[in-house]
Scaffold this active site. Structure first.
Site, PDB file in Angstrom:
ATOM      1  N   LYS A 297       0.840  -1.201   0.000  1.00  0.00           N
ATOM      2  CA  LYS A 297       0.000   0.000   0.000  1.00  0.00           C
ATOM      3  C   LYS A 297       0.876   1.252   0.000  1.00  0.00           C
ATOM      4  O   LYS A 297       1.942   1.273   0.623  1.00  0.00           O
ATOM      5  CB  LYS A 297      -0.893   0.032   1.240  1.00  0.00           C
ATOM      6  CG  LYS A 297      -1.844  -1.150   1.358  1.00  0.00           C
ATOM      7  CD  LYS A 297      -3.000  -1.047   0.371  1.00  0.00           C
ATOM      8  CE  LYS A 297      -3.950  -2.230   0.422  1.00  0.00           C
ATOM      9  NZ  LYS A 297      -4.740  -2.287   1.649  1.00  0.00           N
TER      10      LYS A 297
ATOM     11  N   ASP B  63      -1.661  -7.171  18.036  1.00  0.00           N
ATOM     12  CA  ASP B  63      -2.571  -6.632  17.029  1.00  0.00           C
ATOM     13  C   ASP B  63      -3.688  -7.635  16.735  1.00  0.00           C
ATOM     14  O   ASP B  63      -3.417  -8.826  16.504  1.00  0.00           O
ATOM     15  CB  ASP B  63      -1.744  -6.368  15.757  1.00  0.00           C
ATOM     16  CG  ASP B  63      -2.506  -5.583  14.721  1.00  0.00           C
ATOM     17  OD1 ASP B  63      -2.591  -4.349  14.873  1.00  0.00           O
ATOM     18  OD2 ASP B  63      -3.008  -6.199  13.757  1.00  0.00           O
TER      19      ASP B  63
ATOM     20  N   GLU C 287      -5.041  -5.512  21.470  1.00  0.00           N
ATOM     21  CA  GLU C 287      -5.600  -4.492  20.584  1.00  0.00           C
ATOM     22  C   GLU C 287      -6.840  -5.075  19.896  1.00  0.00           C
ATOM     23  O   GLU C 287      -6.819  -5.398  18.718  1.00  0.00           O
ATOM     24  CB  GLU C 287      -4.561  -4.050  19.536  1.00  0.00           C
ATOM     25  CG  GLU C 287      -5.005  -2.858  18.692  1.00  0.00           C
ATOM     26  CD  GLU C 287      -5.547  -3.219  17.312  1.00  0.00           C
ATOM     27  OE1 GLU C 287      -6.081  -2.315  16.655  1.00  0.00           O
ATOM     28  OE2 GLU C 287      -5.443  -4.395  16.891  1.00  0.00           O
TER      29      GLU C 287
ATOM     30  N   LYS D  12       0.855   5.223   8.889  1.00  0.00           N
ATOM     31  CA  LYS D  12       0.881   3.791   8.585  1.00  0.00           C
ATOM     32  C   LYS D  12       1.456   3.538   7.198  1.00  0.00           C
ATOM     33  O   LYS D  12       1.980   2.459   6.933  1.00  0.00           O
ATOM     34  CB  LYS D  12      -0.544   3.208   8.643  1.00  0.00           C
ATOM     35  CG  LYS D  12      -1.097   3.094  10.042  1.00  0.00           C
ATOM     36  CD  LYS D  12      -2.331   2.185  10.073  1.00  0.00           C
ATOM     37  CE  LYS D  12      -3.488   2.832   9.290  1.00  0.00           C
ATOM     38  NZ  LYS D  12      -4.696   1.967   9.283  1.00  0.00           N
TER      39      LYS D  12
END
Lengths: 674, 674
Positions: free
Chosen positions: A266, A397, A426, A539
């Site tokens: 990404k 995560d 999380e 991110k």
């Protein structure tokens, strides 16, 4: 079928603390006084006695504490958990014929006829068979002596003999024959032949202090370079440590530090068609350069990582790593362990999907793999690898996308050798799942705090999570922002909103964290209207931050962390109490800590204006008992944010708070002198 | 250690009904719909399915009911308990890949690009790999077919083939390929390889209807003779049966019918120095003429007892016996089983004592006897003896002075062969002990009702006992009076007090009883001021009652029992709901029963004036939902005590009640026509 022993007449019920019928150990923190309670009763009128037995898993023997009877057949006792790790406790309770005899004898003596009394009613009372009662007592003492040894046995036999002598020596009016010391001596040797115990040993897990009280600071190491042209490194992070420590944080948390996949990488703003030089998301883990046990080459070497850990420790902090079990298509496991992934009929591997959305840069692990045992072992070994390098704190995560049974096993395995490890869950998901993860061993958890902005919803949520049964296994960690979540309040509320959410986070719970420097620098622009994503989210790209910005919230953060460190009331969650205010935009709550050898009792009252635009005022209706204040008393409050002192009186007091001030954090100063 | 199967991803929690972690079976009544609920969830986003399995202990196999998902991961299902006795249930839950696939396919289809659409956004949607999804579905159907057989397997294979054909037959725009019938067929063959089940089978105990809804009438047979010179007999009791049945009672309860001890026999008004012709207390059990398996010779023979039972049944009632395990010094056990009693050093047997009080006419049993097994067996055989003579209902005296483990064993043993036996616990003691007895198998229990006279304490107590967790094991039986208890309210309140306590007892709970004829004849003089004992208590002497007294409350009792029989709302406890009234002397509550095949929905609203001296009035603030009434609706209320009708409107309605009327028992008549 009859029980093996039908003479166990005592019943034990409602044992607390107990989570899910004992399936889950209740959680406590080092140094806590653990209050154990139970309903304990027997048939008939005989007296009952009970004792609490407890032990750390490393103790060879149980420690015993007498339990105290409360009203309505409830009993209680306390013990202090002075070591971390696994503890057990149980209760032993029995019909106490000795105690019954003492009490009955006192009643008989009080009702004996007194031939010397001028009152005919007392002269003519029916006889009370006291010599017989004394003889029965002598027999009891014989049996007690038989359970004792040494001096105690001798003393007990002497008492038996003296009771017998007294019984033989007819008296007109008997006195109670035992001293408190003699009663206490006898009570040390109870008859446990028919004692009842809890059906199972109850378990506790005790964590270290930082599991209860912690301040987390999250940053992206790749954004820490002082040279805009260069990818940040562990060495760059080291340069920031004194500053972060000075702000008062104790846990520095880094997003995943592993090599980042290239496949479907990404780009900025989550673009699926990035430039070839896009740095990718740290959560797309694994490439030809390695996976969960490797370091992204641009961050540094293992030696540099070790150096960073040492530097973090030298600055009085700990390092937290992010463990995110989801693989980039380039992760070595994809070829080494193809059976850990789900294969589709066309031969491709199933990427993450939430139809119609596709996340082709991520392969989820298949926990229904025939080789689930191998997969579990390998995942555990990832944590162990970093534990072996000195890491003790992990932010995990999306744990809710892995089976809860896996976590229960994995965290228990890791804790066996490393009881001081801390795991932050999380999981932003449904309540049962979040609580389920906590029950299976996660030390702390992210919460719904981020989305609780109204007074009524803040109060309802925090009353739920800071009281049993939830507080017996769940410890909140509050985050006003994360790299994933820029809440609308921060997008539109300006500096006052940042101050408000920070003050709430630092005072509603003992553990909190911020994603910085985005937070202290007031980063507030979303990817698009209505989105909770940051525009130019860190991110997906490297950001440069001007930590010297004059508007930085760092001074307020520093002050709040200082207030937290010097006020024990703010270092635990369980005393949280909300006080009514006649204005729905003002929330008031208190926390307290009892006096200890090191510090006096500490009472903190927080009053926050939830409206970032206008001054709000109202009357706070204090629940005085929560603040150690008596009815109609004068007391002083010191605002720890400003240093201002106010003289307050009784329960009703007036506040007016401008958004620029946001809140009062009052320390209560009692003025009475006794 | 890893679990045996790590791929069970579903978690089951908070299973209801469940008493004390499953230690105690939850209690239900014949015909009840048992609502089972649980929190059921898995990791990740896959769909979960669940089913409830239940069985009567005599069923060879489980019956299965699909569970329905509610919000927040809660699931529920119901089953009807159509037989009395022991039932089990468990839950099976699994990750449902078929259901997930269906839902995902629908989402994919909704998001597929449509080349024929005029909207470029829809034309240019990303591809959704639908042929691949269909192929995956075909594989799923192959596996489902392998679990089925016969026609179902053939059909499922055909569906698999058609999905494959569809996948091969490239289409521009796919339609959802399954019918609801096909989905339902597939759901019948779930993949349970990794299904989770509850850690234990949950248990229920189902009692017959009379355990839920019963009206008890207690009388002393020895007082039933029409000839004042003669001791009453079973034959005399028979003569009264039509009258008692006509009043609407269904259980006739007799105090102990056994021979009465002579040693330390008590005389009238509990005198310890009675005349030689004193009849003694029926609770001082045992003499040379026998004990628990004998009948007092003056009451009749076994043949006459059998005749009485038949006559009770012929009158549509059942006979309840009183089992009081406490021996007169003359009881045969005292010599036959000396080790069942506690011996004192002087060789005497320990009588009942509560120092300084002595009850020398009673020897308590020693449950710490080395021969506790023999004692338990003998006590059980007492019940069995009377069960074998046709008795099914027992009122057990002072069960709280015998070990709870004994009752658990004894009642379970008896129920194995006699599941329709009913045991009423006469324990007036602390709450945990009373509830503990109910958990160990007592069907019904005496309550604190007798001493709850204020509105607030009535409401608090009945809200406690008619809701879970208490209502899952405890069934109240309300007594306005007993031979032991003449409450101050009845001593001083006159006829209005008797009416009030009777109306409360008959409408607050589905089971109640009176000690008659003392109750209906208004007997109200205490032994002395401040005492709850009756003067000339029937416990110690024979009384003559004039059942034809013009002031008898029998007509009101008859009417109330009629109202109870014709209004299902009053036949169960669980719908009880209190409605606010702005006058602390007026209490209002409702009960309801849903419509069934036999009867329409039934709503009863009771409004009682708690002041026996003055008229009280006030506004009742109805919780309309509890009465099936809508906001702002007109409705009629019919006072079942008077036959009067009133037109009421919406939630606020006015009442004024004179002590002579005492109460309204309104049946709600809905006027809307849909």
């Amino acid at each position: 079928m009859k029980p093996a022993e039908g003479r166990k007449r005592v019943v034990l019920e409602h044992i607390q603390p107990q989570v899910d019928c004992g399936r889950t150990p209740a959680r406590r923190f080092l140094g806590d006084r653990v209050a154990v309670s139970a309903a304990i009763f027997a048939d008939g009128h005989d007296h009952v006695s009970a004792r609490l037995l407890c032990k750390h898993h490393s103790d060879p023997d149980w420690s015993s504490t007498p339990m105290t009877a409360l009203p309505n057949d409830l009993w209680s006792a306390e013990f202090i958990v002075d070591r971390i790790g696994s503890w057990s406790f149980t209760i032993q309770a029995w019909v106490d014929h000795f105690d019954t005899w003492c009490a009955d004898l006192k009643k008989r003596l009080a009702a004996q006829p007194d031939p010397a009394s001028p009152d005919p009613e007392i002269r003519d009372l029916p006889p009370q068979d006291i010599p017989l009662a004394l003889t029965i007592g002598a027999t009891l003492f014989d049996r007690i002596a038989a359970r004792a040894s040494g001096d105690d046995a001798t003393q007990l036999k002497t008492i038996a003999a003296s009771l017998r002598a007294l019984a033989g020596n007819k008296s007109a009016l008997y006195q109670y024959p035992l001293t408190a010391q003699q009663e206490e001596l006898a009570a040390r040797y109870p008859d446990l032949s028919f004692a009842s115990t809890t059906e199972q040993e109850m378990r506790l897990w005790v964590d270290r202090e930082r599991a209860r009280f912690s301040s987390w600071y999250e940053l992206f190491p790749r954004s820490t370079s002082t040279d805009p042209a260069r990818h940040g490194t562990f060495a760059d992070v080291e340069l920031l440590l004194p500053e972060i420590a000075a702000m008062g944080f104790d846990i520095l948390y880094l997003p995943p530090i592993h090599p980042i996949g290239r496949a479907y990488r990404k780009g900025p703003n989550n673009s699926t068609a990035p430039n070839p030089d896009a740095v990718g998301s740290p959560w797309a883990i694994g490439s030809a350069e390695g996976g969960y046990q490797s370091i992204h080459p641009k961050l540094g070497s293992f030696a540099e990582f070790d150096h960073l850990i040492a530097a973090v420790h030298a600055n009085g902090m700990e390092l937290a790593l992010d463990i995110a079990f989801q693989c980039s298509p380039d992760h070595p496991w994809v070829t080494q362990h193809p059976d850990w992934f789900l294969h589709r009929p066309d031969g491709t591997i199933q990427y993450a999907e939430n139809p119609p959305k596709k996340y082709q840069d991520i392969y989820p692990l298949n926990f229904e793999s025939p080789d689930w045992r191998g997969l579990w072992d390998e995942l555990r070994s990832v944590f162990q690898f970093w534990i072996d390098r000195g890491v003790r704190v992990f932010r995990v995560d999306n744990p809710h996308t892995k089976p809860l049974d896996f976590w229960e096993w994995c965290l228990a395995e890791l804790r066996r050798d490393t009881p001081d490890a801390i795991f932050l869950s999380e999981a932003f998901t449904r309540p049962h799942v979040m609580y389920g993860l906590a029950k299976r061993g996660f030390t702390q958890s992210y919460t719904y705090f981020t989305w609780r902005t109204e007074k009524s919803e803040l109060q309802a949520y925090f009353e739920e999570i800071t009281r049993p049964p939830i507080s017996d296994f769940f410890t909140p960690n509050l985050w006003p922002n994360t790299p994933d979540i820029l809440h609308a309040t921060l997008q539109t509320g300006g500096r006052a909103a940042f101050q408000q959410r920070l003050i709430l986070a630092t005072t509603l719970a003992a553990s909190y964290g911020i994603y910085g420097p985005a937070f202290e620098l007031g980063e507030h622009v979303p990817l698009r209207p209505g989105s909770e994503e940051y525009l130019h989210s860190e991110k997906y790209e490297i950001r440069r931050w001007d930590r010297r910005d004059a508007n930085s919230l760092a001074p307020l953060i520093t002050l709040l962390n200082q207030i937290r460190r010097t006020n024990p009331a703010l270092q635990s969650d369980l005393s949280l109490h909300f006080h009514p205010v006649d204005n729905s935009q003002i929330i008031a709550y208190s926390k307290s800590a009892p006096a200890t050898d090191e510090s006096p009792a500490n009472f903190i009252l927080v009053v926050v204006n939830l409206d970032p635009r206008y001054e709000q005022s109202g009357w706070v209706d204090l629940d005085l008992k929560q603040l150690g204040i008596r009815h109609n008393e004068n007391f002083e409050v010191e605002d720890l944010l400003t240093g201002n002192h106010y003289l307050w009186h009784d329960r009703s007091n007036y506040v007016a708070i401008h958004p620029s001030a946001t809140a009062h954090i009052f320390r209560i100063i009692h003025m009475r002198t006794e």
